[in-house]
Design a protein around this motif. Structure first.
Motif, PDB file in Angstrom:
ATOM      1  N   PHE A  40      78.733  21.150   1.530  1.00 55.45           N
ATOM      2  CA  PHE A  40      77.490  20.681   2.142  1.00 55.45           C
ATOM      3  C   PHE A  40      77.700  19.477   3.055  1.00 55.45           C
ATOM      4  N   SER A  41      78.895  18.926   3.089  1.00 57.82           N
ATOM      5  CA  SER A  41      79.179  17.714   3.873  1.00 57.82           C
ATOM      6  C   SER A  41      79.052  17.953   5.368  1.00 57.82           C
ATOM      7  N   GLY A  42      78.794  16.858   6.069  1.00 54.61           N
ATOM      8  CA  GLY A  42      78.732  16.909   7.523  1.00 54.61           C
ATOM      9  C   GLY A  42      77.343  16.598   8.033  1.00 54.61           C
ATOM     10  N   THR A  43      77.212  16.549   9.337  1.00 53.09           N
ATOM     11  CA  THR A  43      75.936  16.253   9.973  1.00 53.09           C
ATOM     12  C   THR A  43      75.206  17.557  10.275  1.00 53.09           C
ATOM     13  N   LYS A  44      73.990  17.657   9.768  1.00 56.41           N
ATOM     14  CA  LYS A  44      73.120  18.802  10.042  1.00 56.41           C
ATOM     15  C   LYS A  44      72.097  18.342  11.076  1.00 56.41           C
ATOM     16  N   THR A  45      71.938  19.126  12.139  1.00 59.14           N
ATOM     17  CA  THR A  45      71.015  18.763  13.210  1.00 59.14           C
ATOM     18  C   THR A  45      69.889  19.777  13.290  1.00 59.14           C
ATOM     19  N   GLY A  46      68.664  19.284  13.231  1.00 62.55           N
ATOM     20  CA  GLY A  46      67.480  20.132  13.333  1.00 62.55           C
ATOM     21  C   GLY A  46      66.965  20.557  11.974  1.00 62.55           C
ATOM     22  N   LEU A  47      65.658  20.844  11.943  1.00 59.99           N
ATOM     23  CA  LEU A  47      65.008  21.177  10.675  1.00 59.99           C
ATOM     24  C   LEU A  47      65.540  22.460  10.052  1.00 59.99           C
ATOM     25  N   GLU A  48      65.923  23.422  10.860  1.00 61.19           N
ATOM     26  CA  GLU A  48      66.444  24.670  10.308  1.00 61.19           C
ATOM     27  C   GLU A  48      67.741  24.420   9.536  1.00 61.19           C
ATOM     28  N   ALA A  49      68.657  23.659  10.137  1.00 59.90           N
ATOM     29  CA  ALA A  49      69.942  23.371   9.483  1.00 59.90           C
ATOM     30  C   ALA A  49      69.752  22.496   8.245  1.00 59.90           C
ATOM     31  N   ILE A  50      68.871  21.512   8.338  1.00 60.40           N
ATOM     32  CA  ILE A  50      68.601  20.635   7.191  1.00 60.40           C
ATOM     33  C   ILE A  50      67.968  21.446   6.065  1.00 60.40           C
ATOM     34  N   GLY A  51      66.986  22.260   6.403  1.00 62.72           N
ATOM     35  CA  GLY A  51      66.310  23.087   5.410  1.00 62.72           C
ATOM     36  C   GLY A  51      67.253  24.066   4.739  1.00 62.72           C
ATOM     37  N   LYS A  52      68.152  24.658   5.506  1.00 61.73           N
ATOM     38  CA  LYS A  52      69.120  25.601   4.941  1.00 61.73           C
ATOM     39  C   LYS A  52      70.029  24.890   3.945  1.00 61.73           C
ATOM     40  N   MET A  53      70.528  23.701   4.316  1.00 58.51           N
ATOM     41  CA  MET A  53      71.406  22.962   3.411  1.00 58.51           C
ATOM     42  C   MET A  53      70.676  22.628   2.112  1.00 58.51           C
ATOM     43  N   LEU A  54      69.463  22.106   2.209  1.00 53.80           N
ATOM     44  CA  LEU A  54      68.719  21.732   1.003  1.00 53.80           C
ATOM     45  C   LEU A  54      68.391  22.967   0.162  1.00 53.80           C
ATOM     46  N   GLY A  55      68.030  24.059   0.821  1.00 55.53           N
ATOM     47  CA  GLY A  55      67.754  25.300   0.108  1.00 55.53           C
ATOM     48  C   GLY A  55      68.990  25.823  -0.603  1.00 55.53           C
ATOM     49  N   ASP A  56      70.137  25.739   0.078  1.00 55.21           N
ATOM     50  CA  ASP A  56      71.395  26.179  -0.538  1.00 55.21           C
ATOM     51  C   ASP A  56      71.765  25.301  -1.732  1.00 55.21           C
ATOM     52  N   MET A  57      71.475  24.002  -1.645  1.00 52.62           N
ATOM     53  CA  MET A  57      71.741  23.102  -2.773  1.00 52.62           C
ATOM     54  C   MET A  57      70.851  23.471  -3.964  1.00 52.62           C
ATOM     55  N   MET A  58      69.573  23.756  -3.694  1.00 49.48           N
ATOM     56  CA  MET A  58      68.666  24.129  -4.773  1.00 49.48           C
ATOM     57  C   MET A  58      69.091  25.462  -5.387  1.00 49.48           C
ATOM     58  N   SER A  59      69.535  26.385  -4.555  1.00 53.05           N
ATOM     59  CA  SER A  59      69.992  27.690  -5.039  1.00 53.05           C
ATOM     60  C   SER A  59      71.240  27.538  -5.903  1.00 53.05           C
ATOM     61  N   ALA A  60      72.195  26.718  -5.436  1.00 49.26           N
ATOM     62  CA  ALA A  60      73.447  26.514  -6.177  1.00 49.26           C
ATOM     63  C   ALA A  60      73.209  25.880  -7.538  1.00 49.26           C
ATOM     64  N   THR A  61      72.136  25.095  -7.638  1.00 50.23           N
ATOM     65  CA  THR A  61      71.839  24.401  -8.899  1.00 50.23           C
ATOM     66  C   THR A  61      70.709  25.074  -9.672  1.00 50.23           C
ATOM     67  N   GLN A  62      70.361  26.291  -9.284  1.00 46.47           N
ATOM     68  CA  GLN A  62      69.254  27.017  -9.914  1.00 46.47           C
ATOM     69  C   GLN A  62      67.994  26.153 -10.019  1.00 46.47           C
ATOM     70  N   GLY A  63      67.756  25.347  -8.984  1.00 41.53           N
ATOM     71  CA  GLY A  63      66.564  24.506  -8.935  1.00 41.53           C
ATOM     72  C   GLY A  63      66.620  23.267  -9.796  1.00 41.53           C
ATOM     73  N   SER A  64      67.797  22.944 -10.336  1.00 40.08           N
ATOM     74  CA  SER A  64      67.884  21.797 -11.258  1.00 40.08           C
ATOM     75  C   SER A  64      68.119  20.461 -10.548  1.00 40.08           C
ATOM     76  N   LEU A  65      68.345  20.476  -9.230  1.00 39.00           N
ATOM     77  CA  LEU A  65      68.596  19.226  -8.505  1.00 39.00           C
ATOM     78  C   LEU A  65      67.325  18.384  -8.475  1.00 39.00           C
ATOM     79  N   VAL A  66      67.419  17.177  -9.031  1.00 44.33           N
ATOM     80  CA  VAL A  66      66.295  16.247  -9.071  1.00 44.33           C
ATOM     81  C   VAL A  66      66.759  14.917  -8.501  1.00 44.33           C
ATOM     82  N   ILE A  67      65.973  14.381  -7.580  1.00 43.48           N
ATOM     83  CA  ILE A  67      66.267  13.080  -6.978  1.00 43.48           C
ATOM     84  C   ILE A  67      65.056  12.194  -7.230  1.00 43.48           C
ATOM     85  N   GLU A  68      65.300  11.055  -7.884  1.00 41.81           N
ATOM     86  CA  GLU A  68      64.206  10.152  -8.230  1.00 41.81           C
ATOM     87  C   GLU A  68      64.491   8.752  -7.707  1.00 41.81           C
ATOM     88  N   PRO A  69      63.460   8.087  -7.174  1.00 44.05           N
ATOM     89  CA  PRO A  69      63.651   6.702  -6.744  1.00 44.05           C
ATOM     90  C   PRO A  69      63.892   5.804  -7.958  1.00 44.05           C
TER      91      PRO A  69
END
Length: 128
Positions: A40-69
């Motif tokens: 997943f490393s590297g620079t993603k440009t544009g909403l499509e590329a960003i959305g794909k990366m985040l979607g792929d991360m959620m898929s790889a973790t079966q939706g378990s990825l949680v980010i909290e402040p």
């Protein structure tokens, strides 16, 4: 809106799972700088590329990825820094660590995001 208000609104929408609203706070040609040396490393440009990366991360973790402040957002002009804690599971692997997300906001839109992880080597092992 101030830079902090933009990032707060994005964060609230994201926490509610409202991806269309969350992405409405991004410039269409935003850049997301994902650290490390993993798939997943590297620079993603544009909403499509960003959305794909985040979607792929959620898929790889079966939706378990949680980010909290974990603390207050800090502002320096049009930059907003957010301390976070993230956790996820992927098969038999799991990860839990602190990080920092840095946003650049221009004309009420997030134009760049940089992520920093407490232990990048451990994160790379998790994602690879």
């Amino acid at each position: 809106m101030t830079a902090k208000e933009v990032v707060e609104a994005y964060s609230i929408a994201l926490s509610l799972g409202d991806i269309p609203s969350a992405f409405s706070y991004f410039s269409p040609d935003a850049k997301w700088h994902q650290p490390g040396n993993n798939k997943f490393s590297g620079t993603k440009t544009g909403l499509e590329a960003i959305g794909k990366m985040l979607g792929d991360m959620m898929s790889a973790t079966q939706g378990s990825l949680v980010i909290e402040p974990t603390g207050a957002m800090m502002v320096n002009g049009n930059f907003v820094s957010c301390p976070v804690h993230f956790r996820a599971k992927c098969g038999t692997k799991s990860i839990e660590m602190n990080g920092n997300d840095l946003y650049e906001v221009v004309e009420d839109k997030i134009v760049q995001v940089w992520l920093f992880s407490e232990d990048q080597s451990a994160e790379d092992l998790f994602w690879n």
